[in-house]
Design an enzyme around this catalytic site. Structure first.
Site, PDB file in Angstrom:
ATOM      1  N   ASP A 138      45.938  49.277 -35.029  1.00  0.00           N
ATOM      2  CA  ASP A 138      44.680  48.807 -34.466  1.00  0.00           C
ATOM      3  C   ASP A 138      44.918  47.539 -33.636  1.00  0.00           C
ATOM      4  OD1 ASP A 138      42.161  47.716 -34.586  1.00  0.00           O
ATOM      5  OD2 ASP A 138      41.564  47.960 -36.193  1.00  0.00           O
TER       6      ASP A 138
ATOM      7  N   ASP B  20      42.463  47.860 -22.424  1.00  0.00           N
ATOM      8  CA  ASP B  20      41.859  48.814 -21.799  1.00  0.00           C
ATOM      9  C   ASP B  20      40.844  49.411 -22.915  1.00  0.00           C
ATOM     10  OD1 ASP B  20      40.918  50.831 -20.160  1.00  0.00           O
ATOM     11  OD2 ASP B  20      42.507  52.133 -20.323  1.00  0.00           O
TER      12      ASP B  20
ATOM     13  N   CYS C  28      35.360  51.027 -18.577  1.00  0.00           N
ATOM     14  CA  CYS C  28      34.645  51.813 -17.312  1.00  0.00           C
ATOM     15  C   CYS C  28      33.008  51.722 -17.725  1.00  0.00           C
ATOM     16  CB  CYS C  28      35.343  53.127 -17.537  1.00  0.00           C
ATOM     17  SG  CYS C  28      35.310  54.046 -19.190  1.00  0.00           S
TER      18      CYS C  28
END
Length: 148
Positions: free
Chosen positions: A18, A34, A87
């Site tokens: 994690d 990311d 994104c």
């Protein structure tokens, strides 16, 4: 690992840890976050994903993203860089995550300001939107340097 050139694989490790709990302070020169996000790109392409979207989802994603970014900033060495990316087009998951990390930081951090060939500047980072980049994106990113 499938996308890395052979000569670079020795420098990259993939784990099942994690990232928000990862604690190896000052170890890395560069960290890419990311971050998992609400993925509006998929909303543009998939009606099923559009039905799942909610503002609550963005709020939950932002909490996770802040934890990941804070861990990255702690684990990068002084002078090192962290690139935070999503994104998402949601400001909650982009500039607001950077803003909260700057407010609650436990290490010295500065934004690395630079002009990129595509996209547009935001308060802290840069965003590439599909309607202005021939369908490429969305992609948000911010480059941060640890200074102390």
């Amino acid at each position: 690992m499938d996308y890395l050139p052979e000569d670079l694989k020795q420098y990259v490790s993939v784990t099942g840890r994690d990232g928000a709990q990862w604690s190896q302070p000052d170890l890395f020169d560069k960290v890419l976050v990311d971050a998992p996000c609400s993925a509006e790109r998929h909303l543009l392409q998939n009606d099923e994903e559009l039905c799942k979207w909610s503002e609550r989802r963005s709020v939950q994603c932002a909490k996770r993203q802040i934890a990941l970014l804070n861990a990255a900033l702690k684990n990068v060495s002084v002078g090192g860089l962290v690139v935070y990316s999503t994104c998402s087009i949601s400001n909650l998951e982009n500039d607001k995550v950077i803003e909260k990390a700057l407010q609650k930081r436990k290490v010295g951090v500065e934004i690395v300001h630079r002009t990129w060939l595509i996209g547009e500047k935001t308060e802290y980072g840069w965003i590439v939107l599909p309607d202005t980049s021939s369908g490429w994106g969305p992609l948000y990113f911010c480059v941060l340097r640890r200074v102390s």
